[in-house]
Design a protein around this motif. Structure first.
Motif, PDB file in Angstrom:
ATOM      1  N   GLN A  80       0.176 -37.804  -8.476  1.00  0.00           N
ATOM      2  CA  GLN A  80      -1.063 -37.632  -7.730  1.00  0.00           C
ATOM      3  C   GLN A  80      -1.491 -38.908  -7.010  1.00  0.00           C
ATOM      4  N   GLU A 157      -6.763 -32.066 -16.113  1.00  0.00           N
ATOM      5  CA  GLU A 157      -6.436 -32.294 -14.707  1.00  0.00           C
ATOM      6  C   GLU A 157      -6.747 -31.049 -13.858  1.00  0.00           C
ATOM      7  N   THR A 159      -8.440 -30.334 -11.236  1.00  0.00           N
ATOM      8  CA  THR A 159      -8.435 -30.368  -9.770  1.00  0.00           C
ATOM      9  C   THR A 159      -7.081 -30.710  -9.169  1.00  0.00           C
ATOM     10  N   THR A 160      -6.211 -31.327  -9.930  1.00  0.00           N
ATOM     11  CA  THR A 160      -4.941 -31.793  -9.361  1.00  0.00           C
ATOM     12  C   THR A 160      -3.717 -31.183 -10.015  1.00  0.00           C
ATOM     13  N   TYR A 161      -3.883 -30.543 -11.152  1.00  0.00           N
ATOM     14  CA  TYR A 161      -2.732 -30.065 -11.920  1.00  0.00           C
ATOM     15  C   TYR A 161      -1.858 -29.117 -11.107  1.00  0.00           C
ATOM     16  N   SER A 163      -1.793 -28.495  -7.842  1.00  0.00           N
ATOM     17  CA  SER A 163      -1.274 -29.048  -6.590  1.00  0.00           C
ATOM     18  C   SER A 163      -0.135 -30.029  -6.817  1.00  0.00           C
ATOM     19  N   ASN A 164       0.009 -30.519  -8.043  1.00  0.00           N
ATOM     20  CA  ASN A 164       1.067 -31.482  -8.362  1.00  0.00           C
ATOM     21  C   ASN A 164       2.165 -30.870  -9.225  1.00  0.00           C
TER      22      ASN A 164
END
Length: 288
Positions: A80, A157, A159-161, A163-164
């Motif tokens: 991230q 995570e 918000t980012t889990y 998308s990553n």
């Protein structure tokens, strides 16, 4: 009460629990410096009534949970970031995986053998180091622990889990499925071969420090394999790790190549068991 104490003292297949990864080396009375541990039976019904059996499964669950929690969090921190210079980078990811295996094998070797990986369990089962009953129980507990560990990371995570890619394994762009399968086979072979060598009964008998140091080469093998294969598959070599991340991520990209991360490690583990038993130890050819 005496029976319960004896049950706790004796671990998998009545091998002393202090011996790592299900091996046991003993000094013989006939002058030889060691003897082979007896092969584990295919089925051991008495294990199902033993507290040490369930305690070992719980240890595998907790260890795999912690393994996924630390390693996938490390992966999230790297992917991230806009620049790898502000993170631990690929080397840090490799150290997280290898370091956690070193620590967790050290902590759980005397309880469950410290497998933390269905491929390791499978290889040791083929070498008759543990029963089918215990092998299946370990694999189930390892997978459940991995799912829970990855789930906790997703909770942190939010918000980012997704998308990553959630730390899921898949064949990276520029490589074929054959490349990924080959990388998983060879990588798992390195790991399981190291497990057999580091916990060899003959070596343990002659060098009393080996059982204490066994987690070190195993963790270091995991570290080196990750350095080599992260660019190819993200490095699985552990079906529970791959399954846990794939289930929690639950996107097509995490499932498209998922078979590779079961077939490859199981083939690699089988080859390592065969190589160690037949070539290194020549056990099938020893005279009785």
């Amino acid at each position: 009460m005496e029976g319960k104490e004896e049950d706790v003292r004796l671990g998998a297949n009545k091998f002393p629990e202090r011996q790592p990864i299900g091996t046991a080396a003993q000094i013989q009375d006939d002058g030889k410096d060691y003897k082979e541990p007896p092969p584990a039976p295919l089925f051991e019904p008495s294990e199902l009534t033993s507290w040490s059996f369930y305690r070992a499964g719980i240890a595998e669950f907790v260890a795999t949970f912690l393994f996924l929690y630390i390693t996938v969090l490390t992966v999230m921190g790297v992917v991230q970031s806009k620049t790898k210079c502000t993170t631990v980078g690929i080397q840090g990811i490799a150290w997280a995986f290898g370091g956690m295996i070193f620590a967790l094998v050290y902590c759980t070797a005397g309880i469950s053998g410290g497998h933390i990986n269905p491929a390791v369990t499978f290889g040791l089962f083929l070498a008759r180091k543990l029963s089918l009953t215990r092998a299946l129980f370990y694999i189930v507990m390892q997978c459940l622990g991995a799912i829970c560990g990855a789930g906790v990371v997703k909770g942190f995570e939010k918000t980012t889990y997704m998308s990553n890619n959630g730390g899921a394994n898949f064949v990276q762009p520029g490589y074929t499925k054959g490349d990924g399968l080959g990388a998983e086979i060879v990588g798992t072979f390195v790991l399981v071969y190291t497990v057999f060598s580091a916990t060899d009964a003959k070596r343990s008998a002659r060098d009393s420090h080996v059982p204490i140091l066994a987690p070190l080469p195993i963790g270091f093998a995991v570290f080196l394999v990750h350095l080599a294969t992260i660019p190819i598959t993200g490095t699985g070599i552990n079906p529970a790790r791959s399954l846990g991340a794939a289930i929690i991520f639950n996107r097509d990209r995490g499932w498209d190549d998922h078979w590779i991360f079961w077939v490859g490690p199981f083939i690699g583990a089988a080859l390592a068991a065969l190589y160690h038993q037949v070539v290194i130890r020549a056990i099938p050819f020893k005279s009785k």
